[in-house]
Design an enzyme around this catalytic site. Sequence first.
Site, PDB file in Angstrom:
ATOM      1  N   LYS A 293     -13.083   0.002   6.687  1.00  0.00           N
ATOM      2  CA  LYS A 293     -13.791  -0.684   5.599  1.00  0.00           C
ATOM      3  C   LYS A 293     -14.867  -1.625   6.130  1.00  0.00           C
ATOM      4  O   LYS A 293     -15.999  -1.571   5.688  1.00  0.00           O
ATOM      5  CB  LYS A 293     -12.810  -1.482   4.730  1.00  0.00           C
ATOM      6  CG  LYS A 293     -11.421  -0.899   4.627  1.00  0.00           C
ATOM      7  CD  LYS A 293     -11.316   0.238   3.648  1.00  0.00           C
ATOM      8  CE  LYS A 293      -9.960   0.904   3.829  1.00  0.00           C
ATOM      9  NZ  LYS A 293      -9.529   1.721   2.745  1.00  0.00           N
TER      10      LYS A 293
ATOM     11  N   ASP B 181      -0.714  -6.077   9.201  1.00  0.00           N
ATOM     12  CA  ASP B 181      -1.638  -4.972   8.955  1.00  0.00           C
ATOM     13  C   ASP B 181      -2.915  -5.604   8.406  1.00  0.00           C
ATOM     14  O   ASP B 181      -2.892  -6.247   7.347  1.00  0.00           O
ATOM     15  CB  ASP B 181      -1.023  -4.004   7.938  1.00  0.00           C
ATOM     16  CG  ASP B 181      -1.934  -2.811   7.676  1.00  0.00           C
ATOM     17  OD1 ASP B 181      -2.987  -2.696   8.342  1.00  0.00           O
ATOM     18  OD2 ASP B 181      -1.594  -1.988   6.802  1.00  0.00           O
TER      19      ASP B 181
ATOM     20  N   TRP C 121       0.863  -1.190   0.000  1.00  0.00           N
ATOM     21  CA  TRP C 121       0.000   0.000   0.000  1.00  0.00           C
ATOM     22  C   TRP C 121       0.901   1.243   0.000  1.00  0.00           C
ATOM     23  O   TRP C 121       1.830   1.336   0.821  1.00  0.00           O
ATOM     24  CB  TRP C 121      -0.897  -0.036   1.242  1.00  0.00           C
ATOM     25  CG  TRP C 121      -1.790   1.146   1.407  1.00  0.00           C
ATOM     26  CD1 TRP C 121      -2.534   1.747   0.442  1.00  0.00           C
ATOM     27  CD2 TRP C 121      -2.035   1.861   2.625  1.00  0.00           C
ATOM     28  NE1 TRP C 121      -3.239   2.793   0.979  1.00  0.00           N
ATOM     29  CE2 TRP C 121      -2.954   2.885   2.320  1.00  0.00           C
ATOM     30  CE3 TRP C 121      -1.589   1.733   3.939  1.00  0.00           C
ATOM     31  CZ2 TRP C 121      -3.411   3.779   3.278  1.00  0.00           C
ATOM     32  CZ3 TRP C 121      -2.050   2.615   4.899  1.00  0.00           C
ATOM     33  CH2 TRP C 121      -2.959   3.626   4.559  1.00  0.00           C
TER      34      TRP C 121
HETATM   35  C1  LMR Z   1      -6.821   2.839  -0.235  1.00  0.00           C
HETATM   36  O1  LMR Z   1      -5.861   2.060  -0.238  1.00  0.00           O
HETATM   37  O2  LMR Z   1      -7.343   3.268  -1.271  1.00  0.00           O
HETATM   38  C2  LMR Z   1      -7.442   3.244   1.074  1.00  0.00           C
HETATM   39  O3  LMR Z   1      -6.823   2.582   2.122  1.00  0.00           O
HETATM   40  C3  LMR Z   1      -7.494   4.711   1.259  1.00  0.00           C
HETATM   41  C4  LMR Z   1      -6.153   5.349   1.475  1.00  0.00           C
HETATM   42  O4  LMR Z   1      -6.028   6.059   2.474  1.00  0.00           O
HETATM   43  O5  LMR Z   1      -5.240   5.162   0.667  1.00  0.00           O
END
Ligand code: LMR
Length: 396
Positions: free
Chosen positions: A246, A211, A130
Amino acid sequence: MFETLSPLAPDPILGLSAAFKQDTNSNKIDLGVGVYKDENGNTPILDAVKAAQTILQEKESSKVYITPQGHQGFIDGMLTLLLGASSKVLSDQRVAAVQAPGGCGALRILAELFMRCNKDTVVWVSDPTWANHIPLLGNAGLTLKTYPYFDKASASIKFDEMMDCLTEVKAGDVVLLHGCCHNPTGADLTQSQWQAVAELAQKTGFIPFVDIAYQGFGEGLDEDAYGLRLLADSVDEMVIAASCSKNFGLYRERVGLAAIITKNPETKRIAQSQIQSVARGIYSMPPSYGGALVDIILNTPSLYTQWNAEVTEMRERMITLRQLLVSNLAAQGVDKDFSFINRQKGMFSFLCIAPEQVQALRNDKSVYFVDSSRVNIAGINKQNVEALAQAIATVL
Ligand code: LMR
């Protein structure tokens, strides 16, 4: 002083929402930020949350500060949800935890705690991970390194390469693993792969950092916690960052949990005082509202049942949307086999197409998703799926 700063490019994920809003094409499609949407493109408040709001409205009698650790009912409920009701680390009193402002807050608290333990701590993240993991952990001063995870060519996990890399990780290094519904790829470890990771953690002494932001969106609330629970039973020390954005749909309320599993109850007490002091030094105490709602839901059996049903509905809808996208792409006669989308879990899939193709979709077709080719599956619906498949087929 501020003229010394230089302007920054928009955030790679959040920036998409702003660009989407400005697009005047009435057929635009938003598959950007990871937010659940229903068939009409709305993100409604869950019914279990609405019911909890009514209960809270009645019973909340003060707006005085809550403590730096947050609502104890929230913490206990979340730890049971994550670790299971019969968790040994819980009955052994080995888990320190605080309510945090979202999963992001939890990640940052844990990063600051690692710095207090050892400022040379290395955190290994999956390639890719991420996007916001990098600033959340790196800005605390930690050194980040990557381990191989996903092979775009075969749209699958490079498990052997991942394990080869993690075998070289030093004792005391931290390895960040996505508990379920890997963001951005949607590619999750199998149970036997989790077992191999747990054995490796025992052998090398790395600290697993799980996570978990999509519990319930993959296969089910318990099923999605398989890897996390296995690790908790296997190693002496690990940490967990959980998000309620979520699965409770509480995005803007900023609700998360940071938890630390220690070797013994004595170290747990020390870790508890340290994370509370980390929290106090950043934001003092978490916002109350969202945590209070989750506390009510998790600790009221009828609301828990209702919430679980709503999570199931979201999960099942996303599975259906995956199938719909795959069949619509096939109907467009594309050469590429997209059936891997059906094997991926949760809210995201990597389409495994080139950044230039993603940009062409955005610029020419008003289809918005992250340059890496991550799409938010929940942004698909019966009305837009054919146009989406057509647009993808055009850029291919
Ligand atoms: C995402 O990955 O789109 C979400 O977790 C929102 C974010 O804060 O990036």
